[in-house]
Design a protein around this motif. Structure first.
Motif, mmCIF file in Angstrom:
data_model
loop_
_atom_site.group_PDB
_atom_site.id
_atom_site.type_symbol
_atom_site.label_atom_id
_atom_site.label_comp_id
_atom_site.label_asym_id
_atom_site.label_seq_id
_atom_site.Cartn_x
_atom_site.Cartn_y
_atom_site.Cartn_z
ATOM 1 N N UNK A 196 0.829 -1.204 0.000
ATOM 2 C CA UNK A 196 0.000 0.000 0.000
ATOM 3 C C UNK A 196 0.861 1.251 0.000
ATOM 4 N N UNK A 197 0.218 2.388 -0.223
ATOM 5 C CA UNK A 197 0.914 3.660 -0.378
ATOM 6 C C UNK A 197 0.401 4.678 0.638
ATOM 7 N N UNK A 198 1.264 5.652 0.956
ATOM 8 C CA UNK A 198 0.824 6.803 1.731
ATOM 9 C C UNK A 198 1.082 6.766 3.211
ATOM 10 N N UNK B 203 4.805 -0.184 4.370
ATOM 11 C CA UNK B 203 4.492 -0.324 2.949
ATOM 12 C C UNK B 203 3.775 -1.624 2.608
ATOM 13 N N UNK B 204 3.720 -2.578 3.542
ATOM 14 C CA UNK B 204 3.043 -3.844 3.255
ATOM 15 C C UNK B 204 2.562 -4.482 4.548
ATOM 16 N N UNK B 205 1.490 -5.265 4.417
ATOM 17 C CA UNK B 205 1.003 -6.072 5.530
ATOM 18 C C UNK B 205 0.570 -7.415 4.955
ATOM 19 N N UNK C 101 -8.300 2.952 11.335
ATOM 20 C CA UNK C 101 -9.498 3.312 10.568
ATOM 21 C C UNK C 101 -9.225 4.223 9.370
ATOM 22 N N UNK C 102 -7.970 4.519 9.098
ATOM 23 C CA UNK C 102 -7.627 5.298 7.908
ATOM 24 C C UNK C 102 -7.251 4.355 6.783
ATOM 25 N N UNK C 103 -7.848 4.574 5.589
ATOM 26 C CA UNK C 103 -7.594 3.709 4.440
ATOM 27 C C UNK C 103 -6.333 4.140 3.703
#
Length: 368
Positions: free
Chosen positions: A48-50, A55-57, A183-185
């Motif tokens: 994922x980004x941001x 950076x990964x799960x 809770x933040x995407x």
């Protein structure tokens, strides 16, 4: 003096040599490698980004034969270090010996939904930093054995392990895959979009995931018992730093002096093939068994002059390379395994240093 599996006419008590086949170990040492093996029904991962730190799960999920669903969830930072989150107390205790890798115990929730041809799995846990993590991976297509095989770990945790991750049936993550942190995407980007409308995201959904690994660790133990003469039924007993007893027993022996040694202490189920040379062993092959101590798992072999090979999930020679051993005048020795194939493994050289003074022994494994 350093040797690379050179033949020699030296006697069995000369520990400064190795034969053309196998590793000549110090007296009282049976199995120097810190091997791990896990066979899981499911592996899910999303990049994922941001996020400023991660950076990964991902999560490895095991249900078969267990009273509870066993999960190892991993957060990967931008610097490629990783943090393990496990819901198995035994796995948490064992992980404390690992070098350069943090492991915490957490309750982990797993929900599975979707249709068999488009499965979807959600994993929720509290991170090591007390963040609420939710990973949802929806399969973009039916998991397919044609997309299975060996996984390149990239730069993830380059100094903590040499991992062999074998995918059974796999596919890309698809629309509906999400990562939530407190809770933040965070966006899981597109990996592929076809003119026909197929969309694959930057993640994977894998059914049947098997992983063998050589771990970086330091293990100190006392040699409580070793045989004066090795024969069928002979045993070696070690006491770990936490008081846990480890017992290895010769269960089979042939006329040429080749033996099979087994250990089933705790969760460490192993089978070892070796040759007898006085009180020393020439190590030929080590196998780390699966959770039920019957399924074949992760194998390290020394099949030829100066060579090693690693097998996982019944696939032979998944990683191959050169092997050597150095014996020092103080009795310590160091084993070096230098992977050559596949190309990504070359950066994960394994060194195992064995020191024994009296009944005190220490085995330190470094990777990279």
């Amino acid at each position: 003096m350093k040797t690379s599996f050179e033949s020699s006419d030296a006697g069995p008590d000369d520990v400064s040599v190795v034969s053309a086949h196998g590793l000549f170990l110090p007296a009282g040492i049976v199995q120097p490698f810190d091997l791990r093996f896990a066979s899981d029904e499911l592996h899910v991962i999303a990049y994922f980004q941001g996020h400023p730190e991660y950076e990964a799960v991902e999560a490895m999920i095991h249900r078969k034969g267990s009273a509870q669903t066993l999960v190892r969830a991993i957060l990967t930072r931008h610097d490629q270090t990783q943090i393990d989150h496990v819901n198995d107390r035994t796995a948490h205790i064992e992980a404390q010996a690992f070098e350069g890798r943090q492991t915490v115990y957490r309750e982990i929730e797993v929900d599975q939904e979707g249709r068999p041809e488009r499965p979807c799995t959600t994993v929720r846990f509290l991170s090591f930093a007390n963040e609420v993590i939710q990973l949802r991976v929806a399969a973009a297509s039916p998991p397919d054995a044609a997309r299975g095989g060996l996984t390149d770990p990239g730069g993830h945790s380059p100094n903590s392990s040499l991992p062999l991750m074998w995918r059974g049936k796999s596919c890309l993550a698809g629309p509906g895959t999400t990562v939530l942190i407190d809770e933040k995407a965070y966006e899981v980007g597109e990996r592929i979009r076809s003119p026909q409308g197929f969309v694959g995201l930057n993640g994977f959904y894998t059914e049947m995931h098997q992983m063998g690994a050589v771990r970086a660790s330091t293990r100190a133990f006392d040699v409580m018992h070793e045989p004066s003469q090795i024969s069928k039924g002979s045993s070696w007993i070690y006491a770990g730093a936490n008081g846990q007893e480890m017992r290895y027993v010769v269960t089979d022996m042939n006329l040429s002096g080749q033996i099979v040694i087994e250990s089933k202490s705790g969760s460490r189920a192993e089978r070892i093939w070796a040759e007898i040379h006085g009180q020393h062993l020439r190590l030929l092959k080590v196998e780390r068994l699966g959770r039920d101590a019957t399924e074949s798992g992760f194998v390290v072999r020394f099949p030829a002059h100066g060579r090693f090979a690693m097998d996982v999930a019944n696939n032979q020679g998944v990683v191959v390379g050169s092997a050597s051993i150095t014996h020092e005048v103080n009795g310590a020795c160091e084993i070096e395994l230098q992977p050559q194939e596949p190309h990504w493994a070359a950066a994960r050289r394994v060194r195992v240093r064995i020191c024994r003074v009296g009944n005190k022994a220490e085995v330190r494994t470094t990777v990279g």
